[in-house]
Enzyme design. Structure first.
Site, PDB file in Angstrom:
ATOM      1  N   ASP A   8      17.029  76.519 148.543  1.00  0.00           N
ATOM      2  CA  ASP A   8      16.705  77.180 149.808  1.00  0.00           C
ATOM      3  C   ASP A   8      15.923  76.233 150.696  1.00  0.00           C
ATOM      4  O   ASP A   8      15.336  75.267 150.230  1.00  0.00           O
ATOM      5  CB  ASP A   8      15.949  78.482 149.565  1.00  0.00           C
ATOM      6  N   MET A   9      15.936  76.518 151.990  1.00  0.00           N
ATOM      7  CA  MET A   9      15.293  75.629 152.956  1.00  0.00           C
ATOM      8  C   MET A   9      14.047  76.259 153.585  1.00  0.00           C
ATOM      9  O   MET A   9      13.593  75.823 154.620  1.00  0.00           O
ATOM     10  CB  MET A   9      16.290  75.263 154.065  1.00  0.00           C
ATOM     11  N   ASP A  10      13.485  77.296 152.954  1.00  0.00           N
ATOM     12  CA  ASP A  10      12.317  77.917 153.587  1.00  0.00           C
ATOM     13  C   ASP A  10      11.005  77.580 152.898  1.00  0.00           C
ATOM     14  O   ASP A  10       9.990  78.185 153.164  1.00  0.00           O
ATOM     15  CB  ASP A  10      12.507  79.426 153.717  1.00  0.00           C
TER      16      ASP A  10
END
Length: 79
Positions: A8-10
């Protein structure tokens, strides 16, 4: 046997804020958008398309479309 990988990119698995900021400085900076290099981001927490819209409304550029700039930023962070 590993069958799947979740990425994920968060920031939950990887603190990607520095990557986003560096990509924005490089790409938006080349378009004339004055960004802080000190790590602070007015647009932190926004989706990338919202970031591009935010800066375009304040410092419109000629050249690549907003959609193209979004794609450039996504590609840079992904690389």
């Amino acid at each position: 046997m590993l069958r799947a990988t979740l990425f994920d990119m968060d920031g939950l698995l990887l603190d990607s804020e520095k990557l986003w900021h560096a990509a924005e400085i490089d790409i938006l900076g080349d378009l004339g958008v004055p960004l802080n290099h000190d790590g602070t981001r007015l647009t932190k927490g926004m989706f990338v398309n919202e970031v591009v819209d935010f800066w375009f409304s304040r410092h419109p550029w000629s050249g690549p479309s907003q959609a193209e700039v979004v794609a450039l930023i996504l590609r840079r962070v992904g690389d």
